[in-house]
Design an enzyme around this catalytic site. Structure first.
Site, short mmCIF file in Angstrom:
data_model
loop_
_atom_site.label_atom_id
_atom_site.label_comp_id
_atom_site.label_asym_id
_atom_site.label_seq_id
_atom_site.Cartn_x
_atom_site.Cartn_y
_atom_site.Cartn_z
N ASP A 11 51.80 37.66 45.89
CA ASP A 11 50.53 37.68 47.15
C ASP A 11 49.90 36.84 47.44
O ASP A 11 49.20 36.41 47.84
CB ASP A 11 49.91 39.19 46.85
CG ASP A 11 49.10 39.82 48.49
OD1 ASP A 11 49.40 39.35 49.13
OD2 ASP A 11 48.22 40.05 48.28
N LYS A 29 53.14 37.12 33.22
CA LYS A 29 52.00 37.12 32.79
C LYS A 29 52.27 37.90 31.79
O LYS A 29 51.32 38.86 30.57
CB LYS A 29 50.57 38.04 33.57
CG LYS A 29 49.38 37.82 32.61
CD LYS A 29 48.88 35.82 32.87
CE LYS A 29 47.67 35.57 31.37
NZ LYS A 29 47.15 34.06 31.33
N ASP A 48 49.40 31.24 35.53
CA ASP A 48 47.90 30.53 35.62
C ASP A 48 48.75 29.66 35.61
O ASP A 48 47.90 28.03 36.16
CB ASP A 48 46.81 30.63 34.41
CG ASP A 48 47.06 31.56 33.60
OD1 ASP A 48 48.55 31.60 33.54
OD2 ASP A 48 46.78 31.75 32.42
N TYR A 72 49.95 47.50 43.04
CA TYR A 72 49.64 48.05 44.02
C TYR A 72 50.13 49.24 43.79
O TYR A 72 50.00 49.71 45.66
CB TYR A 72 51.20 46.74 45.34
CG TYR A 72 50.22 45.94 45.59
CD1 TYR A 72 48.97 45.12 44.50
CD2 TYR A 72 49.89 45.14 45.88
CE1 TYR A 72 48.25 44.20 44.32
CE2 TYR A 72 49.26 43.43 46.37
CZ TYR A 72 48.47 43.00 45.28
OH TYR A 72 47.78 41.78 46.53
#
Ligand code: NAD
Length: 334
Positions: free
Chosen positions: A230, A171, A206, A119
């Site tokens: 988020d 991740k 995930d 971001y």
């Protein structure tokens, strides 16, 4: 304290929240300021200097939703506030208030890194031939200092709020550097808290998303990077009935700003039917932040009782009450 009623339904839900705070005798001396469209109209800036100066002085703000002006290159006032006051931690609790929903007894706290990651907005296009948008490139930035800071915030919160486990969500199997560094710092910080009784595990984002839907009770606290936070914090809000009752705290070393997660709801603004629950719960987070757990607890209990009874609730909660009637019912339950 600084009070920013904000745009759209902001002033309506703020008035309701102030009435509830007054009913419990919360000792706030408010400085009221404008931001968002209201700031633009009053001072030509969606984040007027006077508003920034007030927060710099009070270091604590309760904020209604701010609409971002369309066009004119205005950056979101919410993002500007986070950057101005280095509000590096976004705290998003999700608790079941209404029994009989899809999930019972959810009590989850997500800590999202608020300033770094994907971001940071390092984005550009590369034109090829006639196509100005032939290639899009975006880079994320995570720092060791930022990773340590957000992980330490999460573990400290766990100790202070008697939580039992923190799940580091990442991740790092694909984004090996960007989220690998976050994981590395998280594992390091966790070592300092093992003796304090806070367990730590890590999970790929995930798998975490699936597990949150299949078995949300597995989790106690989650700490993660900006983009994943988020997405997962909205998923968590969905587990307990949506954004209508979702509060958030944006917390930094020098200031803290508490807000409802929802926006300015222009479709119902001015009609007196908005649900003030999210901002009331944000005010409870602010009381907790000030160690006034007794008042925060009383308000949460009264709000939960009214919502559970289901007789005097706003339309989004399946009732017919307007904002004032809902607020009066909460005050009566206090
Ligand atoms: P929104 O949250 O304002 O509205 C989405 C839907 O939820 C609407 O149908 C609305 O009526 C309903 N809703 C929202 N809050 C409600 C409440 N308290 N009671 C009853 N119903 C409620 O989202 P949006 O329409 O995408 O955004 C509108 C504006 O708000 C935009 O300008 C956006 O930038 C801004 N926004 C601000 C914040 C913030 O300040 N934190 C957050 C999100 C959106």
């Amino acid at each position: 304290m600084t009070l920013i009623p904000g745009d759209g339904i902001g002033p309506e839900v703020t008035e309701a929240t102030l009435a509830v705070l007054e009913a419990v005798g919360a000792p706030f001396d408010w400085e009221e300021h404008k931001a968002g469209m209201a700031g633009l109209a009053a001072a030509g800036d969606p984040l007027p200097k006077a508003t920034i100066e007030s927060i710099r002085k009070t270091r604590l703000a309760l904020k209604g939703p701010l609409a971002t002006p369309v066009g004119g290159g205005f950056r979101s006032s919410n993002v500007r506030l986070r950057e101005e006051f280095h509000l590096y931690a976004n705290l998003r609790p999700a608790r079941t208030l209404i029994p009989g929903g899809r999930y019972e007894k959810i009590d989850l706290v997500l800590v999202r890194e608020n300033l770094e990651g994907l971001y940071v907005g390092f984005e550009h296009y590369i034109p090829i031939g006639e196509d100005p948008h032939a290639v899009a490139i975006g880079s994320g930035v995570n720092t060791r200092a930022g990773g340590e800071r957000i992980n330490r915030f999460a573990f400290e919160y766990a100790v202070q709020n008697k939580r039992r486990k923190v799940t580091l969500v990442h991740k790092a199997n694909v984004l090996k550097a960007l989220t690998g560094l976050f994981l590395e710092t998280g594992r390091e910080v966790a070592k300092d808290y093992a003796a304090k009784g806070i367990a730590c595990e890590d999970m790929i984002v995930d798998a975490c998303a699936m597990k949150l839907v299949m078995n949300p009770w597995h989790f106690d606290m989650i700490v993660t990077t900006n983009l994943f936070g988020d997405i997962l914090s909205d998923l968590n809000a969905g587990l307990v009935g949506g954004l209508g009752m979702a509060p958030a705290g944006n917390i930094g070393k020098d200031a803290a700003i508490f807000e409802a997660v929802h926006g300015s709801a222009p479709d119902i603004a001015g009609k007196g039917i908005a649900n003030p629950g999210a901002l009331i719960l944000a005010a409870c987070m602010m009381l907790d932040h000030l160690d006034d757990h007794a008042r925060a607890g009383r308000i949460r209990k009264a709000l939960a009782a009214v919502v559970r009874e289901g007789k005097t609730v706003t339309r989004d909660l399946g009732g017919t009450a307007n904002t004032d009637q809902f607020t009066d019912a909460i005050i009566a339950a206090l």
